[in-house]
Design an enzyme around this catalytic site. Structure first.
Site, PDB file in Angstrom:
ATOM      1  CE  LYS A  24       7.414 -27.611  22.898  1.00  0.00           C
ATOM      2  NZ  LYS A  24       7.607 -29.037  23.156  1.00  0.00           N
ATOM      3  NE  ARG A  95      10.700 -28.232  27.520  1.00  0.00           N
ATOM      4  CZ  ARG A  95       9.869 -28.489  28.526  1.00  0.00           C
ATOM      5  NH1 ARG A  95       8.843 -29.269  28.331  1.00  0.00           N
ATOM      6  NH2 ARG A  95      10.077 -27.978  29.701  1.00  0.00           N
ATOM      7  N   GLY A 104       2.857 -34.835  22.765  1.00  0.00           N
ATOM      8  CA  GLY A 104       3.143 -36.107  23.434  1.00  0.00           C
ATOM      9  C   GLY A 104       3.679 -37.199  22.522  1.00  0.00           C
ATOM     10  CG  MET A 106       8.336 -36.960  18.339  1.00  0.00           C
ATOM     11  SD  MET A 106       9.102 -35.966  17.089  1.00  0.00           S
ATOM     12  CE  MET A 106       8.392 -34.396  17.369  1.00  0.00           C
ATOM     13  NE  ARG A 341      -0.945 -24.295  25.369  1.00  0.00           N
ATOM     14  CZ  ARG A 341      -0.720 -25.449  25.956  1.00  0.00           C
ATOM     15  NH1 ARG A 341      -0.006 -26.363  25.347  1.00  0.00           N
ATOM     16  NH2 ARG A 341      -1.199 -25.708  27.137  1.00  0.00           N
ATOM     17  CG  HIS A 457     -42.389 -37.336  11.022  1.00  0.00           C
ATOM     18  ND1 HIS A 457     -42.678 -37.190  12.362  1.00  0.00           N
ATOM     19  CD2 HIS A 457     -43.142 -36.421  10.372  1.00  0.00           C
ATOM     20  CE1 HIS A 457     -43.593 -36.249  12.505  1.00  0.00           C
ATOM     21  NE2 HIS A 457     -43.900 -35.760  11.311  1.00  0.00           N
ATOM     22  CB  SER A 815     -33.946 -23.191  -4.159  1.00  0.00           C
ATOM     23  OG  SER A 815     -33.444 -23.567  -2.913  1.00  0.00           O
ATOM     24  CB  CYS A 883     -33.231 -24.774   0.521  1.00  0.00           C
ATOM     25  SG  CYS A 883     -34.083 -25.771  -0.693  1.00  0.00           S
ATOM     26  CE1 TYR A 903     -31.950 -19.439  -1.087  1.00  0.00           C
ATOM     27  CE2 TYR A 903     -31.876 -18.143  -3.112  1.00  0.00           C
ATOM     28  CZ  TYR A 903     -32.434 -19.172  -2.364  1.00  0.00           C
ATOM     29  OH  TYR A 903     -33.441 -19.934  -2.877  1.00  0.00           O
TER      30      TYR A 903
HETATM   31  C1  PEP Z   1     -34.002 -31.073  -0.520  1.00  0.00           C
HETATM   32  O1  PEP Z   1     -34.330 -32.047  -1.189  1.00  0.00           O
HETATM   33  O2  PEP Z   1     -32.826 -30.733  -0.349  1.00  0.00           O
HETATM   34  C2  PEP Z   1     -35.035 -30.247   0.141  1.00  0.00           C
HETATM   35  C3  PEP Z   1     -34.728 -29.122   0.736  1.00  0.00           C
HETATM   36  O3  PEP Z   1     -36.294 -30.747   0.152  1.00  0.00           O
HETATM   37  P1  PEP Z   1     -36.793 -31.831   1.228  1.00  0.00           P
HETATM   38  O4  PEP Z   1     -35.699 -32.034   2.188  1.00  0.00           O
HETATM   39  O5  PEP Z   1     -38.009 -31.252   1.827  1.00  0.00           O
HETATM   40  O6  PEP Z   1     -37.056 -32.988   0.347  1.00  0.00           O
END
Ligand code: PEP
Ligand code: MG
Length: 931
Positions: A24, A95, A104, A106, A341, A457, A815, A883, A903
């Site tokens: 401040k 202050r 808040g 101090m 700020r 699921h 992946s 993934c 990626y």
């Molecule tokens: C994983 O295991 O990270 C994956 C992408 O496959 P799943 O979630 O379908 O098992």
């Protein structure tokens, strides 16, 4: 103490030195030095605070006090007022302000310098006796509770007493007389409790106030706060004290107080935005006794001051290169800026202001990207609860798929479908869901389950569809028979309205208004800038053409994971898949597979068409096949039910004879009806309860039992399934390559990638590769064209990491399936971990995060690094991605960028978040380190 400089006037302090002057204080110095109208003042440094705390005795060091008095003399000169002057008193605020903001935590004392002698002077100046006594009672209380350590309680008691006496409901209902009485009684409290009168000498007051702020640095509140937020001594050590001349917005109609933003924080519009109140002080705004006016009304009311405010807004933005949220006071037509700020805004406003400020030359594109936190974009991608809505949480389950939705409760997928066809919004409420509930997912606004974790699921399917889902809501019991549920003790029937928030896991009775996501065009511009910066490509996990379309719209550079089993789950395919599983011979199985082939081929063709030329990574079947069949429990229940029904009907058939025997007259009376009923029941039995139906269910039950595994996730799944049932993988490979061939023939571009799940050894990959080579040859021959494709593997088994060098001989891409790889690395089953012990692990800090949500860089991440190193030794240009679900989160993306992955792939709605995070990762790479 040495003669070190402990006190800096706002004109001389280094605006960048937050460590010495506190956040401040540094800001006040900076604002003063760029010519903003800050009331005069000075900062006492954090070093002075540390020296005071080290001396372990009361009273400020004489040298320090001397410097403070010197600074006060300068203030008197600048303001023309005098500290303690009865006619023209100088009042100051005291202050705290550490290097890191601790809101808040101090203490702050306002209106210091008021005493019996200066009161009349201020009343004379303000012509407002009530205001002056109000200020005085505040200073006595604050000073005594903080400075003298008396706490608030004795003062609050007096206040309540006087309010009762004057029948005042609220503080603001007391007039000057009541407030004067309060001041007198406060003085008595001080005298009684300390044995000495309230100190009248303003310098004594000032010294004690500075000490109180210094001491508050080590107060329990502040110490706890620093511990909680991990504020180390390197980050902030000691508090500075800011002494600032008080200015008043309540000295008449040429005075005002207000709060403003340099741009509209709701829309980002480049226009002064805010509220003000004439003849008021800040607290009036907070107390809500009068409604503030929109700032545009100040233009006709005080045109000159409004022009100054406009100038101020531009100066602030030029200096801080960020939208500012600032407080101002107008004292006798003179504008003062008390604080500024960075403004907090919603995502849409952040995006608009980013683009505008780049166009105005205020910031660079890189800065525009960095000022937006990637997770903030979720506001633009998922529906959320209206923050204004008043809500009461009924219960909380697991936040399984983000977004909020409301609708009428339905307990099964068929009902969800039929109701939604009638235009009703429904929430599908189940204990758990199964693949054959999929049409209910399409129909419902959201899904609520009482069982199952974030990989159940329901959770996985909802996420892939971008629908809100709360799972594992243990506080809910459902009776499907009576179509009722009890949630947290509240009974609910089918048709009652419920709201779920899959972002937090909260469930609400009735309808809570939701706000639809506001995907703004400006975001596309910003994300294009981001893509130019990032080195990581962002792909999407998408399994159906609809999801692929969404991924494309959000800017995915390809599909990183298409889980083909999701295609099997659709209602028109599931019966064929079940036939395939139940087949008794290879021929029978082949017949079902032949029916599946064109369906899969059409899906792939559609996906290739949408992604035209971008990589589409298709994973061959992964889950254990029993997942496509009903559970043994369900089947047993159905069979028992059917058998009982048959017995009842048989019993009914003998009813006329029994009746005739017992009471011939009664029989006579009902015989015609009884016969009709018996015939009807016989027909029902023949139609629906034939031996064959029960037998068919028994066949399925035997198969389900035969397929049952102790640990299905570590069992007969993935590539192991492909090797034992070669027909299934062959069909999928053929469907991919034929779809590719047809797409090329129709003039499209293509980049299909065939990905094998659950691989742990090169031999498995070779096995599948043999099918691929064979089928590829057949397809090229049939279509008479070259069909390019890539062949690769998921890495989700620890052994695959260790053998990455060999696996890379055949795999052209890899992946990381970090969902499975995390389970494998920790030896935790996700469902059990999340339901049983992970919450406790987090609470006790045994683990910092849930590793299924936040990538475990230290363990799983290390494995990934080793894998990549060995794989790229064999194949230097190996394309590597992630993934698993963690791949869409900014922290994981930073790590993936750092280890030079190619990626990341995440669910479609997270694609924009990941694109922004990938750019952040590049722009902040110098600051990243593995700890
Ligand atoms: C994983 O295991 O990270 C994956 C992408 O496959 P799943 O979630 O379908 O098992
Ligand atoms: Mg997996």
């Amino acid at each position: 103490m040495t003669t070190k400089k402990f006190v800096y006037a706002f004109e001389e302090g280094d605006g960048k030195n937050k460590k010495l002057l506190g956040g401040k204080g540094a800001n006040l110095c900076d604002m003063t030095q760029i010519g903003l109208p800050v009331p005069p003042g000075f900062v006492i440094t954090t070093e002075a605070c540390l020296a005071y705390l080290a001396q372990k005795k009361k009273g400020l060091d004489a040298e320090l006090m001397g410097q403070i008095k010197g600074a006060m003399a300068d203030l008197e000169q600048k303001t023309g007022k005098r500290f303690g002057d009865p006619k023209n008193p100088l009042l100051v605020s005291v202050r705290s302000g550490a290097a890191i903001s601790m809101p808040g935590m101090m203490d702050t004392i306002l209106n210091l310098g008021l005493n019996k002698e200066t009161l009349p002077g201020l009343i004379e100046q303000t012509q407002n006796e009530r205001f002056v006594y109000d200020a005085y009672r505040r200073v006595i209380q604050l000073f005594s509770s903080v400075g003298l350590g008396l706490g608030d309680e004795p003062f609050d008691d007096v206040f309540d007493d006087v309010k009762k006496k004057y029948k005042a409901a609220q503080d603001v209902d007391l007039d000057a007389k009541g407030l004067r009485e309060i001041c007198d009684r406060f003085m008595q409290v001080v005298q009684q409790k300390t044995g000495t009168p309230f100190p009248q000498d303003p310098y004594v007051q000032l010294e004690m106030a500075v000490e109180a702020v210094f001491r508050s640095w080590m107060g329990k509140r502040a110490v706890d706060y620093r511990r909680e937020f991990g504020i180390t001594t390197e980050m902030a050590s000691g508090t500075a004290v800011n002494i600032c001349t008080m200015v008043f917005g309540n000295m008449g109609n040429d005075c005002a107080t207000g709060v403003a933003f340099t741009r509209n924080p709701a829309t980002g519009e480049n226009r002064l935005y805010g509220e003000y109140m004439i003849n008021a002080q800040g607290e009036d705004v907070v107390a809500g006794i009068r409604t503030p006016k929109p700032i545009r009304e100040l233009r006709p009311e005080m045109p000159e001051v409004y022009q100054e405010l406009e100038k101020l807004r531009h100066t602030l933005e030029k200096r801080y290169r960020e939208v500012q949220d600032f407080e101002f006071t107008i004292e006798k037509s003179k504008l003062y800026c008390l604080q500024t700020r960075n403004g907090k805004m919603n995502a849409a406003a952040f995006i608009k202001t980013s683009i505008d400020m780049v166009n105005e030359g205020l910031i660079t594109e890189d800065q525009a990207i960095l000022r937006i936190k990637p997770d903030m974009l979720a506001q633009l991608l998922y529906p959320r609860l209206d923050p204004e809505a008043k809500v009461e949480i009924l219960t909380t389950g697991l936040p399984a798929s983000p977004g909020a939705a409301w609708g009428k409760i339905v307990f099964d997928a068929d009902r969800a479908e039929s109701k939604s066809k009638l235009g009703e919004k429904v929430i599908l409420v189940r204990e758990e869901t199964k693949p054959d509930d999929i049409h209910g997912f399409f129909a419902a606004q959201g899904i609520l389950t009482s069982r199952g974790g974030k990989t159940s699921h329901a959770a996985v399917v909802a996420r892939s569809m971008g629908k809100p889902c709360v799972s594992g809501c243990e506080n809910m019991t459902i009776s499907y028979a009576t179509r009722e549920a009890v949630i947290a003790g509240v009974p609910l029937r089918e048709g009652d309205v419920l709201t779920i928030d899959g972002t937090t896991g909260n469930v609400f009775q009735g309808r809570v208004p939701t706000i639809e996501p506001e995907f703004v065009e400006d975001l596309l511009v910003l994300l294009e800038w981001a893509d130019e910066i990032s080195e990581l490509d962002v792909m999407a996990n998408a399994d159906t053409p609809e999801a692929v379309k969404k991924a494309k719209k959000y800017g995915a550079m390809g599909i990183g994971l298409c889980r083909t089993e999701r295609m099997f789950n659709q209602p028109d395919r599931l019966p064929i898949v079940q036939e395939m599983i139940l087949a008794e011979s290879t021929d029978e199985r082949q017949a079902s597979i032949n029916r599946l082939l064109p369906i899969q081929r059409e899906d792939f063709k559609e996906i290739f068409r949408i992604m035209n030329g971008y990589p589409v990574t298709i994973r061959l079947l992964d889950p254990p096949i029993h997942e496509f069949l009903p559970s043994a429990d369900e089947l047993i229940q159905e069979i028992t039910h059917l058998r009982e029904l048959r017995k009842t009907i048989e019993g009914m058939a003998t009813l006329p004879d029994t009746l005739r025997m017992l009471d011939p007259q009664l029989h006579e009376r009902y015989s015609a009806n009884l016969e009709a009923i018996t015939l009807g029941l016989e027909e029902l039995k023949n139609k629906h309860l034939a031996e064959t139906l029960i037998e068919a269910k028994e066949v399925v039950l035997r198969k389900v039992r035969a397929l049952a595994e102790t640990n299905p996730m570590l069992g007969h799944r993935g590539v192991r399934l492909g090797i034992t049932y070669p027909e299934i993988y062959s069909m999928q490979i053929r469907a991919i390559l034929e779809a590719a061939a047809e797409h090329i023939k129709s003039g499209g571009r293509i980049s299909p990638e065939i990905m094998v799940p659950q691989v742990c050894t090169l031999e498995e990959l070779k096995w599948v590769h043999r099918y691929v080579s064979q089928i590829h040859k057949e397809v090229e021959k049939k279509f008479r064209i070259d069909v390019p494709f890539h062949f690769g593997t998921m890495i989700e088994v620890v052994r695959a990491c260790m053998r990455a060098g060999r696996i890379a001989e055949l795999a052209e891409f890899m992946s990381f399936g970090t969902n499975d790889l995390t389970q494998a690395t920790f030896s935790f089953s996700r469902e059990d971990a999340e339901n049983k012990f992970l919450p406790l692990y987090k609470e006790h800090e045994i683990l910092q995060h849930n590793p299924f949500e936040v990538l475990d860089i230290k363990g799983v991440g290390r494995l990934m690094m080793i894998t990549m190193e060995w794989a790229r030794k064999t194949r230097p240009d190996m394309k590597v991605g992630i993934c698993g679900e963690q791949g869409g989160h900014p922290d994981a993306i930073r790590f993936c960028h750092y280890i030079k992955m190619s990626y990341v792939s995440c669910s479609p709605p997270r694609v924009p978040i990941a694109r922004l995070a990938a750019a952040h990762a590049k722009l902040t790479e110098a600051e990243f380190s593995l700890v």
